[in-house]
Design a protein around this motif. Sequence first.
Motif, PDB file in Angstrom:
ATOM      1  N   TYR A 270       1.027  -1.250   0.061  1.00 14.37           N
ATOM      2  CA  TYR A 270      -0.065   0.008  -0.206  1.00 14.37           C
ATOM      3  C   TYR A 270       0.731   1.403   0.044  1.00 14.37           C
ATOM      4  N   ILE A 271       1.979   1.295   0.661  1.00 16.71           N
ATOM      5  CA  ILE A 271       2.598   2.458   1.036  1.00 16.71           C
ATOM      6  C   ILE A 271       3.476   2.787  -0.371  1.00 16.71           C
ATOM      7  N   TYR A 272       3.861   1.597  -0.836  1.00 13.32           N
ATOM      8  CA  TYR A 272       4.643   2.006  -2.221  1.00 13.32           C
ATOM      9  C   TYR A 272       3.994   2.138  -3.397  1.00 13.32           C
ATOM     10  N   SER A 273       2.625   1.832  -3.631  1.00 12.11           N
ATOM     11  CA  SER A 273       1.592   1.959  -4.441  1.00 12.11           C
ATOM     12  C   SER A 273       0.754   3.249  -4.296  1.00 12.11           C
ATOM     13  N   ASP A 274       0.502   3.509  -3.219  1.00 14.75           N
ATOM     14  CA  ASP A 274      -0.509   4.625  -3.162  1.00 14.75           C
ATOM     15  C   ASP A 274       0.039   5.759  -2.273  1.00 14.75           C
ATOM     16  N   SER A 275       1.048   5.539  -1.671  1.00 16.74           N
ATOM     17  CA  SER A 275       1.685   7.060  -1.415  1.00 16.74           C
ATOM     18  C   SER A 275       2.072   8.105  -2.493  1.00 16.74           C
ATOM     19  N   GLY A 276       1.556   9.090  -2.556  1.00 10.31           N
ATOM     20  CA  GLY A 276       1.856  10.099  -3.757  1.00 10.31           C
ATOM     21  C   GLY A 276       3.089  10.785  -3.487  1.00 10.31           C
ATOM     22  N   VAL A 277       3.326  11.611  -4.618  1.00 10.47           N
ATOM     23  CA  VAL A 277       4.283  12.518  -4.432  1.00 10.47           C
ATOM     24  C   VAL A 277       3.999  13.841  -3.427  1.00 10.47           C
ATOM     25  N   LYS A 278       4.948  14.276  -2.753  1.00  9.14           N
ATOM     26  CA  LYS A 278       4.684  15.490  -1.854  1.00  9.14           C
ATOM     27  C   LYS A 278       4.235  16.480  -2.732  1.00  9.14           C
ATOM     28  N   THR A 279       3.232  17.058  -2.602  1.00  9.85           N
ATOM     29  CA  THR A 279       2.528  17.946  -3.327  1.00  9.85           C
ATOM     30  C   THR A 279       1.987  19.201  -2.406  1.00  9.85           C
TER      31      THR A 279
END
Length: 457
Positions: A270-279
């Motif tokens: 989940y962390i790898y796939s769903d964590s987005g770029v800091k925006t």
Amino acid sequence: MASGIHMPGPVCLIENSSEQLVVNQEALEILSSMEKPVVVVAIVGLYRTGKSYLMNKLAGKQNGFSLGSTVQSHTKGIWMWCLPHPQKPEHTLVLLDTEGLEDVKKVVNQNDCWIFALAVLLSSTFIYNSIGTINQQAMDQLHYVTKLTDLIKSKSSPDQSDVDDSGNFVGFFPNFVWTLRDFSLDLEEDGKSITPDEYLESSLALKKGTDENTKRFNEPRLCIRKFFPKRKCFIFHRPADRKQLRELEFMREEELNKEFVEEFEKFCSYIYSDSGVKTLSGGIIINGKRLKSLVETYVNAISSGSLPCMESAVMTLARIENSAAVQKAITHYEEQMNQKIQMPTETLQELLALHRTCESEATEIFVKNSFMDVDQNFQNELGTQLEGKQDAFVKKNMDMSSARCSDLLERIFGPLEEEVKQGSFHKPGGYYLYLQKKQELEKMYKQTPGKGLQWNV
């Protein structure tokens, strides 16, 4: 990793030294060399709850972030580990491990609040790690979330001090993940199986009423629901027997509790796939350089006794990047003008035509590398600097032409002057001979190329 960075282990990003938060320059240098967008995952929680172990696993390592087998807190401040993203080659994964909250040996606990707030401000995914179930005690331990409105401002306007601007936080705040360690209950509600996410949402349900106990019950739940609209929950059974926990970082996967391994694989996925770029609000994508700026801006605000302001951070970021964009554009202009122009030019139009071409290229470079130049202050500054550069090139062109013409005149007419001094023309017909030779030399001067604009002055 971006720019060839290799971090064999974490480094301290923000030191909690003598109860003061200080940015570590080594970490800033690492961030400043990272061009790729960053996915920032931060973890917070009470001390000795296994935060560092989770982060090491996210890094794909057995060890790295400091673990401990005693009741003593190991991590101090905020530690950073930058790694190639396991699933997104064009991104860098930045893991932030934080000092354990509510260490009884701390003299001043105010920095706990700041560390919590900084983890929220810097991350794109914010993990809260706790032991056991989500009960009232767990909620009470998460009281830091209720203080965010007292610790953070979204607007920099002076007249915002008495205004609740917490609604603006959502545009800046990360996704929220609650990890429950050593979970031993069955996930059931009203006799039906529920998912960890359903368990979290059920635990965040509000009570009706206006008495103080109800308000105290609802406050952390309201804050989580308001500030973190995207939420996720993971439960982990105990990874091994209590005696084995001391050696947890050295245990092989096959030695761990099977349920724990499966749960952890889901968590990592989940962390790898769903964590987005800091925006940031407005779609501003953060890379290492911009993250460096955010760290410095927020910590400087705290050190000066001010509140970290998200709008001010964006404005500071814009100022830094737009100033750099102006300099990049000016550098390109100067390089192109110096490479392409052959001075002195025969006409002013030749120089101005090249200026216009290089000016256009420089402006394009500025636009590409700038952002939030809303009032075009920086673009206007670029225009002013380019105008000054043009004037400097025009002057240099004229000066080189004058120097070239002076040298040429001396070289061509020098011998004639010497003949005059020696009296070579003091004879019958000498004057006409002098005029004839002078005309020949004038013709030679006019026909010599490369004199520039000053040839007839």
